[in-house]
Design an enzyme around this catalytic site. Structure first.
Site, PDB file in Angstrom:
ATOM      1  N   LEU A   1       0.799  -1.222   0.000  1.00  0.00           N
ATOM      2  CA  LEU A   1       0.000   0.000   0.000  1.00  0.00           C
ATOM      3  C   LEU A   1       0.835   1.276   0.000  1.00  0.00           C
ATOM      4  O   LEU A   1       0.306   2.366   0.218  1.00  0.00           O
ATOM      5  CB  LEU A   1      -0.973  -0.015   1.185  1.00  0.00           C
ATOM      6  CG  LEU A   1      -1.941  -1.205   1.183  1.00  0.00           C
ATOM      7  CD1 LEU A   1      -2.820  -1.187   2.422  1.00  0.00           C
ATOM      8  CD2 LEU A   1      -2.774  -1.256  -0.086  1.00  0.00           C
ATOM      9  N   CYS A   2       2.126   1.154  -0.272  1.00  0.00           N
ATOM     10  CA  CYS A   2       2.988   2.340  -0.363  1.00  0.00           C
ATOM     11  C   CYS A   2       2.804   3.019  -1.716  1.00  0.00           C
ATOM     12  O   CYS A   2       2.664   2.357  -2.736  1.00  0.00           O
ATOM     13  CB  CYS A   2       4.458   1.947  -0.214  1.00  0.00           C
ATOM     14  SG  CYS A   2       4.979   1.793   1.481  1.00  0.00           S
ATOM     15  N   HIS A   3       2.851   4.336  -1.681  1.00  0.00           N
ATOM     16  CA  HIS A   3       2.765   5.111  -2.916  1.00  0.00           C
ATOM     17  C   HIS A   3       4.135   5.133  -3.596  1.00  0.00           C
ATOM     18  O   HIS A   3       5.158   5.269  -2.926  1.00  0.00           O
ATOM     19  CB  HIS A   3       2.360   6.557  -2.608  1.00  0.00           C
ATOM     20  CG  HIS A   3       0.972   6.683  -2.092  1.00  0.00           C
ATOM     21  ND1 HIS A   3       0.658   6.491  -0.776  1.00  0.00           N
ATOM     22  CD2 HIS A   3      -0.191   6.974  -2.730  1.00  0.00           C
ATOM     23  CE1 HIS A   3      -0.648   6.660  -0.609  1.00  0.00           C
ATOM     24  NE2 HIS A   3      -1.185   6.956  -1.775  1.00  0.00           N
TER      25      HIS A   3
ATOM     26  N   MET B   1       8.866   4.491   5.008  1.00  0.00           N
ATOM     27  CA  MET B   1       9.005   3.106   4.544  1.00  0.00           C
ATOM     28  C   MET B   1      10.201   2.952   3.610  1.00  0.00           C
ATOM     29  O   MET B   1      10.869   1.914   3.615  1.00  0.00           O
ATOM     30  CB  MET B   1       7.716   2.627   3.860  1.00  0.00           C
ATOM     31  CG  MET B   1       6.529   2.522   4.808  1.00  0.00           C
ATOM     32  SD  MET B   1       6.864   1.582   6.328  1.00  0.00           S
ATOM     33  CE  MET B   1       7.301  -0.011   5.669  1.00  0.00           C
ATOM     34  N   GLU B   2      10.500   3.978   2.834  1.00  0.00           N
ATOM     35  CA  GLU B   2      11.662   3.921   1.948  1.00  0.00           C
ATOM     36  C   GLU B   2      12.953   3.853   2.758  1.00  0.00           C
ATOM     37  O   GLU B   2      13.871   3.090   2.424  1.00  0.00           O
ATOM     38  CB  GLU B   2      11.660   5.126   1.002  1.00  0.00           C
ATOM     39  CG  GLU B   2      10.620   5.045  -0.100  1.00  0.00           C
ATOM     40  CD  GLU B   2       9.183   5.308   0.329  1.00  0.00           C
ATOM     41  OE1 GLU B   2       8.289   5.117  -0.503  1.00  0.00           O
ATOM     42  OE2 GLU B   2       8.935   5.696   1.497  1.00  0.00           O
TER      43      GLU B   2
ATOM     44  N   ASP C   1      24.337 -11.419   3.276  1.00  0.00           N
ATOM     45  CA  ASP C   1      24.553 -12.298   2.126  1.00  0.00           C
ATOM     46  C   ASP C   1      26.004 -12.268   1.662  1.00  0.00           C
ATOM     47  O   ASP C   1      26.587 -13.310   1.364  1.00  0.00           O
ATOM     48  CB  ASP C   1      23.630 -11.900   0.976  1.00  0.00           C
ATOM     49  CG  ASP C   1      23.867 -12.756  -0.256  1.00  0.00           C
ATOM     50  OD1 ASP C   1      23.739 -13.994  -0.154  1.00  0.00           O
ATOM     51  OD2 ASP C   1      24.198 -12.196  -1.320  1.00  0.00           O
TER      52      ASP C   1
END
Length: 168
Positions: A83-85, A121-122, A136
């Site tokens: 739901l992130c733009h 969120m970014e 990794d």
């Protein structure tokens, strides 16, 4: 007992009146400068930290690869979080700093935009993917590394104002 989180709560902007997930309509919001800073830690053995710092790793430059992965991840956040733009990002900076006291690395991402919604969120995605990439790249040296303390450090701009949580 009353539900502390009713489905039509104004606080739950990603839910419609029936409790269904929705992407928030930000079309009426003003574009403003917004910035978010997030951080994470990767804890490892002192020998692993020393090997990474010395460049003695089988996969190559661990830190450069992790930094680029974090930047790329910030740009892909809308593809990863449902739901992130999708946002135009004006700045994504990922810093990876050795911390012998941890021992391991501190990862910090700063993301900036001029848009209708924030970039928390970014920033969180950037540090998460940078940490996973560091793991990794170095797992041949140590599989017991731990990714810890992924958190929002600050958020500025926008209607809800600035946010500076207390230090952990």
């Amino acid at each position: 007992m009353q539900d502390p989180f009713p489905k039509n709560s104004a606080n739950l902007t990603h839910l419609d009146g029936q409790g269904q997930a929705q992407m928030v309509d930000v079309s009426d919001k003003v574009q403003t400068i917004r910035q978010a800073v997030a951080e994470a830690q990767v804890r490892m053995l002192p020998a692993t930290l020393a090997a990474i710092q010395a460049g003695n790793t089988p996969k190559g430059d661990v830190l450069a690869t992790a930094r680029l992965a974090g930047i790329m991840a910030a740009k892909q956040t809308a593809n990863l979080i449902p739901l992130c733009h999708p946002l135009p990002l004006q700045k994504v900076a990922v810093e990876i700093t050795p911390d012998p006291q941890l021992p391991g690395y501190q990862i910090r991402a700063t993301v900036k935009t001029k848009a209708e919604t924030g970039v928390e969120m970014e920033a969180l995605t950037a540090v998460s993917i940078a940490a996973l990439t560091l793991y990794d790249m170095a797992k041949a040296l140590e599989k017991s590394m731990q990714i810890e303390s992924i958190r929002l450090v600050s958020k500025t701009g926008g209607k809800s104002g600035d946010y500076f949580p207390p230090a952990p």
